[in-house]
Design an enzyme around this catalytic site. Sequence first.
Site, PDB file in Angstrom:
ATOM      1  CG  ASP A 122      -2.475   0.669   1.087  1.00  0.00           C
ATOM      2  OD1 ASP A 122      -2.323   1.785   1.040  1.00  0.00           O
ATOM      3  OD2 ASP A 122      -3.778  -0.017   1.008  1.00  0.00           O
ATOM      4  CG  HIS A 155      -5.130   3.939   0.964  1.00  0.00           C
ATOM      5  ND1 HIS A 155      -4.890   2.378   1.395  1.00  0.00           N
ATOM      6  CD2 HIS A 155      -6.218   3.804   0.732  1.00  0.00           C
ATOM      7  CE1 HIS A 155      -6.328   2.091   0.209  1.00  0.00           C
ATOM      8  NE2 HIS A 155      -7.209   2.372   0.162  1.00  0.00           N
ATOM      9  CG  ASN A 191     -14.332   2.145  -3.556  1.00  0.00           C
ATOM     10  OD1 ASN A 191     -14.181   0.990  -2.740  1.00  0.00           O
ATOM     11  ND2 ASN A 191     -13.436   3.149  -2.563  1.00  0.00           N
ATOM     12  CB  SER A 233      -9.714   0.539   0.252  1.00  0.00           C
ATOM     13  OG  SER A 233      -8.814   0.937  -0.462  1.00  0.00           O
TER      14      SER A 233
END
Length: 357
Positions: A40, A70, A163, A233
């Site tokens: 990530d 994130h 998404n 996520s």
Amino acid sequence: MLLPVPATAAPTEQWHLAALRIPEAHQITSGTGVVVAVIDSGVRPHPDLDGQVLAGTDISDKDPSEDNGHGTVCAALIAGRGPAPGKILGIAPGAKILPVRIGNDGGGVAFLRHDEAVRWAVDHGAKVINMSIGVIGRGEATLADAVAYALDHDVVVVASSGNKGADLDEIPAPANVPGVIAVGATGRDGNLWDGTVTGPELTLTAPGVDLPGAYPTDPGKPARYTTIPGGTSASAPIVAGAAALVRAKYPQLSANDVIQRLISTADDAGEPGRDDEYGYGRLNIVKALTADVEPVTENPLGEPERTSDVAIPAPEEERDVTGALLFVAGLFGVFLLLMIGLVVFLFWINRRASLQR
């Protein structure tokens, strides 16, 4: 692929812990001994992750100061220490996080080296990999090869299904790679979050709406948090944490059997059986830890289509045995050549002696 709101002084209510019966699950196991790689934006310091994060790597060539947190959010959902009030409790607080940084902002990370990230995680002890990222087109082939590498080395790979707000209309890689657990998001009511990208590759759903996030916090400063309005996520690391719990409870199980246990114990939702909106259903962690599940001989989610013919390195013990066999074969070959040479030499001597007579 999650859009956190500005940092706050306290975390959002952790409603998903009760919904998933996490206190009951932690009576069985907390995930101790399992390493979960978070590929990530990196994992930055946060009090709720103290002692939970291993030395990872940064292959991003990006400025760490631009990280939006994130990866830190994902890591805390997996292994936040909790459980004191005002602290995030992860799904597997006994597990350790192995951060592999490939960008600054989760969904917008630099994908050109994601295959390297997967291989690095596998080679450095990860038994579960979480990838709350997605890519369509560029890089999909190398991602499939990297996933194959992970599966060949008995590693469970979990990824977010994507998404809709990220301009996706189909499930991206790595979630669309056969063998990967592709995770969609549900809300407090258990219904599918309307921002979830769905499709034939969707495997499971898990909470992903109004969840707390561990916002990167400078050492010595009060812990900062954020809220996740909605995002796959966030649901992916919850399933990755569940995989860590299963691996801790059943260390003898293969990655294929861990996947089978997670999907066969899910609570059916949507159309009966597997469907494109809920996959095999909603994650049921306690059932995954306690049910009788028949073993499988192959990955129930299929196998990646390999585009590379690069051989997968054999396990260390196999290489040792192979090397010993080659050594013995080499010695035998040398001995055979010497014997042939000796026979030829003796024949030449006898022939010469006969000519002289």
